[in-house]
Design a protein around this motif. Structure first.
Motif, PDB file in Angstrom:
ATOM      1  N   ARG A 212      38.233  32.486  31.689  1.00 45.32           N
ATOM      2  CA  ARG A 212      38.109  33.880  31.633  1.00 45.32           C
ATOM      3  C   ARG A 212      37.156  34.201  32.872  1.00 45.32           C
ATOM      4  NH1 ARG A 212      42.273  33.148  28.998  1.00 45.32           N
ATOM      5  NH2 ARG A 212      42.760  34.064  27.014  1.00 45.32           N
ATOM      6  N   GLU A 215      38.999  37.442  36.358  1.00 47.10           N
ATOM      7  CA  GLU A 215      38.889  38.781  36.493  1.00 47.10           C
ATOM      8  C   GLU A 215      37.227  39.166  37.210  1.00 47.10           C
ATOM      9  OE1 GLU A 215      40.669  40.990  33.398  1.00 47.10           O
ATOM     10  OE2 GLU A 215      40.503  43.010  34.481  1.00 47.10           O
ATOM     11  N   VAL A 216      36.366  38.649  36.811  1.00 46.34           N
ATOM     12  CA  VAL A 216      35.021  38.950  37.354  1.00 46.34           C
ATOM     13  C   VAL A 216      35.005  38.548  38.819  1.00 46.34           C
ATOM     14  CG1 VAL A 216      32.655  38.218  37.337  1.00 46.34           C
ATOM     15  CG2 VAL A 216      33.926  38.339  35.185  1.00 46.34           C
ATOM     16  N   ILE A 218      37.898  38.281  41.018  1.00 47.97           N
ATOM     17  CA  ILE A 218      38.688  39.163  41.846  1.00 47.97           C
ATOM     18  C   ILE A 218      38.311  40.511  41.551  1.00 47.97           C
ATOM     19  CG2 ILE A 218      40.581  37.305  41.878  1.00 47.97           C
ATOM     20  CD1 ILE A 218      42.168  39.351  39.888  1.00 47.97           C
ATOM     21  N   SER A 219      37.513  40.917  40.958  1.00 49.37           N
ATOM     22  CA  SER A 219      36.805  42.315  41.339  1.00 49.37           C
ATOM     23  C   SER A 219      36.129  41.966  42.461  1.00 49.37           C
ATOM     24  CB  SER A 219      36.315  43.012  39.926  1.00 49.37           C
ATOM     25  OG  SER A 219      34.946  42.096  39.529  1.00 49.37           O
ATOM     26  N   LYS A 222      39.471  39.409  47.187  1.00 45.10           N
ATOM     27  CA  LYS A 222      40.865  39.257  47.294  1.00 45.10           C
ATOM     28  C   LYS A 222      41.434  37.990  46.773  1.00 45.10           C
ATOM     29  CE  LYS A 222      41.907  43.296  48.941  1.00 45.10           C
ATOM     30  NZ  LYS A 222      41.723  43.972  47.647  1.00 45.10           N
ATOM     31  N   LEU A 418      46.152  36.969  36.035  1.00 49.83           N
ATOM     32  CA  LEU A 418      45.887  38.203  34.952  1.00 49.83           C
ATOM     33  C   LEU A 418      46.586  38.007  33.981  1.00 49.83           C
ATOM     34  CD1 LEU A 418      44.594  40.738  37.528  1.00 49.83           C
ATOM     35  CD2 LEU A 418      43.353  39.370  36.272  1.00 49.83           C
ATOM     36  N   TYR A 420      47.604  36.348  30.550  1.00 51.76           N
ATOM     37  CA  TYR A 420      47.253  35.397  29.614  1.00 51.76           C
ATOM     38  C   TYR A 420      47.869  35.420  28.287  1.00 51.76           C
ATOM     39  CZ  TYR A 420      42.549  36.282  31.839  1.00 51.76           C
ATOM     40  OH  TYR A 420      41.720  36.512  32.683  1.00 51.76           O
ATOM     41  N   LYS A 431      60.377  37.809  38.654  1.00 51.47           N
ATOM     42  CA  LYS A 431      59.804  39.331  38.339  1.00 51.47           C
ATOM     43  C   LYS A 431      58.535  39.397  39.098  1.00 51.47           C
ATOM     44  CE  LYS A 431      59.894  41.122  34.111  1.00 51.47           C
ATOM     45  NZ  LYS A 431      59.804  40.830  32.822  1.00 51.47           N
ATOM     46  N   TYR A 435      56.295  42.665  41.648  1.00 42.32           N
ATOM     47  CA  TYR A 435      55.126  43.584  41.216  1.00 42.32           C
ATOM     48  C   TYR A 435      54.367  44.045  42.549  1.00 42.32           C
ATOM     49  CZ  TYR A 435      55.724  42.241  36.203  1.00 42.32           C
ATOM     50  OH  TYR A 435      56.256  42.162  34.985  1.00 42.32           O
TER      51      TYR A 435
ATOM     52  N   PHE B  14      55.141  47.997  36.256  1.00 43.57           N
ATOM     53  CA  PHE B  14      55.495  46.659  36.063  1.00 43.57           C
ATOM     54  C   PHE B  14      57.004  46.265  36.113  1.00 43.57           C
ATOM     55  CE2 PHE B  14      50.755  46.954  35.227  1.00 43.57           C
ATOM     56  CZ  PHE B  14      50.417  46.154  36.200  1.00 43.57           C
ATOM     57  N   GLY B  15      57.834  45.948  37.113  1.00 44.90           N
ATOM     58  CA  GLY B  15      59.079  45.973  36.645  1.00 44.90           C
ATOM     59  C   GLY B  15      59.746  47.344  36.330  1.00 44.90           C
ATOM     60  N   THR B  44      43.284  49.320  30.628  1.00 41.66           N
ATOM     61  CA  THR B  44      42.957  47.978  31.627  1.00 41.66           C
ATOM     62  C   THR B  44      43.589  48.224  32.941  1.00 41.66           C
ATOM     63  OG1 THR B  44      42.814  46.752  29.643  1.00 41.66           O
ATOM     64  CG2 THR B  44      42.793  45.466  31.540  1.00 41.66           C
ATOM     65  N   ARG B  48      41.596  48.257  36.320  1.00 38.99           N
ATOM     66  CA  ARG B  48      42.108  47.231  37.426  1.00 38.99           C
ATOM     67  C   ARG B  48      42.146  47.934  38.718  1.00 38.99           C
ATOM     68  NH1 ARG B  48      45.528  42.776  34.019  1.00 38.99           N
ATOM     69  NH2 ARG B  48      43.710  41.757  33.215  1.00 38.99           N
ATOM     70  N   ASN B  51      39.019  49.019  40.391  1.00 42.05           N
ATOM     71  CA  ASN B  51      38.375  47.637  40.966  1.00 42.05           C
ATOM     72  C   ASN B  51      39.227  47.230  42.014  1.00 42.05           C
ATOM     73  OD1 ASN B  51      35.853  46.846  39.550  1.00 42.05           O
ATOM     74  ND2 ASN B  51      37.289  47.339  37.860  1.00 42.05           N
ATOM     75  N   GLN B  52      40.441  47.744  42.330  1.00 45.85           N
ATOM     76  CA  GLN B  52      41.393  47.418  43.459  1.00 45.85           C
ATOM     77  C   GLN B  52      42.029  45.917  43.088  1.00 45.85           C
ATOM     78  OE1 GLN B  52      39.724  48.732  47.422  1.00 45.85           O
ATOM     79  NE2 GLN B  52      37.786  48.763  46.238  1.00 45.85           N
ATOM     80  N   ILE B  53      41.885  45.589  41.672  1.00 35.77           N
ATOM     81  CA  ILE B  53      42.739  44.274  41.445  1.00 35.77           C
ATOM     82  C   ILE B  53      44.182  44.698  41.570  1.00 35.77           C
ATOM     83  CG2 ILE B  53      43.079  43.037  39.687  1.00 35.77           C
ATOM     84  CD1 ILE B  53      39.971  43.092  38.767  1.00 35.77           C
ATOM     85  N   MET B  55      47.069  47.371  42.969  1.00 30.37           N
ATOM     86  CA  MET B  55      47.050  48.707  43.751  1.00 30.37           C
ATOM     87  C   MET B  55      48.176  49.761  43.099  1.00 30.37           C
ATOM     88  SD  MET B  55      45.485  48.386  46.247  1.00 30.37           S
ATOM     89  CE  MET B  55      43.954  47.020  46.088  1.00 30.37           C
ATOM     90  N   PRO B  80      34.833  42.909  32.511  1.00 31.77           N
ATOM     91  CA  PRO B  80      36.161  42.888  32.002  1.00 31.77           C
ATOM     92  C   PRO B  80      36.209  42.601  30.578  1.00 31.77           C
ATOM     93  CG  PRO B  80      36.073  41.263  33.714  1.00 31.77           C
ATOM     94  CD  PRO B  80      34.676  41.902  33.647  1.00 31.77           C
ATOM     95  N   GLU B  82      38.424  40.610  29.245  1.00 35.15           N
ATOM     96  CA  GLU B  82      38.699  39.126  29.446  1.00 35.15           C
ATOM     97  C   GLU B  82      37.625  38.487  30.138  1.00 35.15           C
ATOM     98  OE1 GLU B  82      40.565  37.141  27.386  1.00 35.15           O
ATOM     99  OE2 GLU B  82      42.114  38.470  27.025  1.00 35.15           O
TER     100      GLU B  82
END
Lengths: 435, 308
Positions: A212, A215-216, A218-219, A222, A418, A420, A431, A435, B14-15, B44, B48, B51-53, B55, B80, B82
């Motif tokens: 886990r 997420e830390v 990728i904040s 990139k 991301l 889980y 799909k 996104y 998302f979709g 969340t 995100r 945090n630009q995780i 867009m 976060p 998680e």
């Protein structure tokens, strides 16, 4: 230090400092050298035993034909009956008794030779015996027919095909073997590298997901940078391990040879030498080997090896990373592994069967352009001389595909890391691309 | 008002699934801002995006008046929900790595880490591996790493999960101290008691839409119902009840008391005032308890979500 450098450094050090990694780096060459030493030692041990074979030749025709050597001694028995000879040989504990009866015709004789022994005799020993008898019987038959065996021998013609390309370049069967060796080695090396270190990348992505921390991270960076850093860092660790293996195998072989007086490489060398001799038939082996070696398109080989190795490895590595991102644990990776392993294994099979048979056949050519198989197949073909335009085209296709897979992997990676507790299916993955 | 973070008309799908629908939120500088909502509401996703995780599909987020840019990550600290750390890495190495990713130099990161490790009394963990630590211990390190680069915006997603009450309190005090030192805090949680304790402002997200936001106090005022908890010592409870019913709306009440008394929640009509009720009650008996019922964050949360 920028992000990418930081990530590469961490990935590299983390792999290299890992205890299992260090142990494997030292243990693998030790095991390899150990096994070769053991095999060499055992076969030596096996050969050390001296066998004695008694020969009871009632026909009296073959007494001069059997030549003893250090491992095999022929003992001629004269003036004894078969039953008596059997008993005495059995009692003496010798390897066996060869009985050649007296017969009217050589053909009958050939059918009635018997070998008595305690257990089933070694096939190699039997072959030797049969060859010796056949040789003698053949020449006796020639004499019967009124021909001189020496003359016949003189008249026999040996064919040794000289090989030359239309361009006037002389080649030999030895060089064909050399080319096969080079191509095969390069292709196989890439194959092993992809499987070992691709898996390592995948596991490292999964580790970030299960711990886990992703997420830390990728904040701060990139995802594409993290992906690239991971692939590059792990690959550098892989190169380090490979180099360490090469050096360690050298050192261990040297040490073992010095201590035990056994050369683990001797067996292979001898085999290779014998094969090469069988191929070329004659000549100063080492010198010919060197001339053939320098006749190979070495510069071309090295450049293309690097290009195909890097391109092919990175392409597959990014796929491994994408798989790692799509799953939650290593046990879930099975369904996605097949599409990676299939083309790889196919490439190796095509390489080892089709390319050896015909390096420039249609199948070999087609597979050396398909990017999933080209790194292995083309690397095997290049020593045989592939037109430059083909090589360049194949590299371009490979790198274009590599960019495609990285893009694809980055997409999956960005979404997957991301997610889980979700078991991804192929449908799900498609799909994610949107996104 | 001076806002550190402003999100305008942010939407994200998302979709087929719309995770955020035209959400606008302003976070005042120096506040503790509670981002509330049921599971899966879109909190969340919103965090995100900050945090630009992820867009946003449409809409813009402004930090300090400027649209978010990649370099802004150094001004944001994010813990976060998680969360975890590399298990096989040493505490110190790991903290250094993560702070360097946030743009600190190695020397500076070392200096600050020493300060924080001493402050939280975890200095002797430097060479331990994460897998040797308990979950709570690892969370402390995570907290340090989040705040180390002294960001102006701190985002905590369920910060207290995994902490025992003592450490939870410690972390709470640290968060409030950081706010006092000038940081702005976005705080996402389900634990309404910590919202009451810490938040100045809240926003409530439900099914991808923002359905409520503002100062917690203002929201409470808006949700007040002019209801009072009343305790009255009287001889005839039935008579009191009947006479009260003619003027006010009576509701059951269950506050704790030491007297054997008449207990009710009483709602006053718009036209009347609290004084009217007090006057009325004192005529009927001895008034022992009179408190305005203030809606809790929990009540507001449940009520608003159910109404939507």
């Amino acid at each position: 230090m920028n992000h990418l450098q930081l990530i590469i450094k961490r990935e590299y050090l983390n792999k290299v400092k890992n205890r299992a990694f260090i142990i494997m780096t030292f243990l693998s060459p030790l095991i390899m050298v150990g096994i070769f030493t053991l095999v060499a030692y055992l076969s030596q041990l096996n050969n050390d035993k001296v066998r004695t074979i008694s020969v009871l030749d009632e026909s009296g025709m073959f007494s001069d034909e059997f030549e003893s050597d250090e491992n095999l001694i022929y003992k001629m028995i004269v003036g004894t009956q078969l039953e008596e000879a059997k008993k005495s040989v059995e009692a003496s504990g010798d390897y066996g008794l060869l009985y050649i009866p007296k017969m009217e015709s050589l053909d009958d004789l050939a059918e009635n030779i018997t070998f008595y022994s305690e257990d089933s005799p070694s096939l190699i020993v039997l072959d030797d015996i049969e060859d010796a008898i056949a040789d003698k019987a053949n020449s006796l038959k020639l004499v019967d027919a009124g021909l001189d065996p020496a003359q016949i021998d003189q008249l026999r013609i040996r064919v040794d095909t000289k090989l030359e390309t239309f361009g006037g370049e002389k080649t030999s069967k030895l060089s064909t073997g050399l080319k096969l060796g080079f191509g095969g080695l390069a292709g196989y090396l890439l194959f092993m590298f992809i499987i070992i270190y691709g898996n390592m990348i995948m596991r490292s992505v999964i580790e970030e997901k299960t711990s886990r921390i992703i997420e830390v991270i990728i904040s701060s960076v990139k995802p594409i940078k993290l992906l690239l850093g991971k692939i590059i860092g792990t690959s550098l660790a892989g190169v380090t391990q490979f180099l360490a293996w090469v050096i360690l195998i050298g050192i261990f072989s040297f040490v073992i040879a010095a201590i035990f007086g056994i050369d683990p490489g001797a067996m292979q060398q001898q085999e290779a030498l014998e094969q090469a001799q069988a191929l070329s038939g004659k000549g100063d082996m080492v010198q010919e080997f060197m001339t053939e070696f320098f006749k190979l398109p070495l510069l071309n080989l090295v450049i293309m090896f690097i290009l195909f190795f890097v391109g092919g490895y990175l392409m597959y590595a990014s796929m491994y990373a994408a798989i790692g991102a799509a799953v939650d644990s290593e046990t879930d990776t099975q369904q996605f592994m097949l599409p990676i392993l299939m083309p790889l294994i196919l490439a190796v099979y095509v390489g080892f069967f089709t390319v050896i048979d015909n390096p420039h056949g249609t199948v070999s050519q087609v597979f050396s352009f398909i990017p999933l198989t080209s790194p292995v197949v083309m690397l095997m073909r290049i020593p045989f001389g592939v037109p430059l335009w083909q090589q360049i085209l194949s590299v371009v296709i490979l790198f274009a595909t590599f960019i495609g897979t990285v893009w694809f992997a980055a997409k999956i990676y960005r979404v997957g890391i991301l997610m889980y507790g979700k078991k991804a299916s192929y449908k799900e993955l498609i799909k994610w691309l949107k996104y | 008002m001076d806002n550190l973070l402003v999100a305008t008309n942010v939407s994200k799908s998302f979709g087929e699934f719309r995770a955020l629908n035209d959400v606008s939120i302003s976070v005042p500088r120096g506040s503790v801002f509670g981002l509330l909502g049921p599971n899966g509401a879109g909190k969340t996703t919103f965090i995100r995006i900050i945090n630009q995780i992820t867009m946003p599909d449409t809409g813009t987020v402004f930090l300090d008046g400027e649209a978010l840019k990649p370099d802004d990550i150094r001004h944001i600290g994010y813990l976060p929900e998680e969360r975890g750390l590399y298990k096989s890495m040493k505490v110190g190495e790991q903290a250094l790595y993560l702070s360097q990713l946030k743009g600190l130099s190695k020397q500076e990161a070392k200096k600050r880490l020493k300060y924080w490790f001493d402050r939280l009394e975890i200095g002797d963990w430097w060479n331990k591996k994460i897998q040797e630590l308990s979950k709570g211990m690892a969370q402390k390190i995570q907290f340090v790493v989040t705040v180390l680069h002294e960001p102006k915006l701190l985002i905590f997603d369920e910060p207290f999960s995994g902490f025992d009450p003592i450490n939870a309190n410690l972390i709470k005090d640290e968060i409030l101290r950081l706010r006092d030192n000038g940081a702005t805090v976005i705080f996402s949680t389900h634990r309404m008691e910590s919202v009451e304790e810490m938040c100045d402002h809240i926003a409530l997200i439900h099914e991808s839409n923002k359905i409520l936001d503002g100062k917690l106090l203002d929201i409470k005022r808006a949700y007040r119902s002019n209801t009072y908890e009343v305790g009255l010592i009287a001889e005839d409870h039935t008579a009191v009840e009947n006479s009260l019913k003619e003027h006010f709306k009576l509701l059951p009440s269950d506050f704790k008391t030491i007297n054997d008394e008449f207990q009710r929640n009483i709602r006053i009509p718009e036209s009347a005032s609290a004084n009217d009720l007090v006057n009325f009650l004192t005529q009927k008996g001895q008034l022992t308890h009179f408190v305005e019922v203030v809606p809790s964050a929990n009540d507001i949360f449940i009520q608003t979500v159910q109404n939507n």
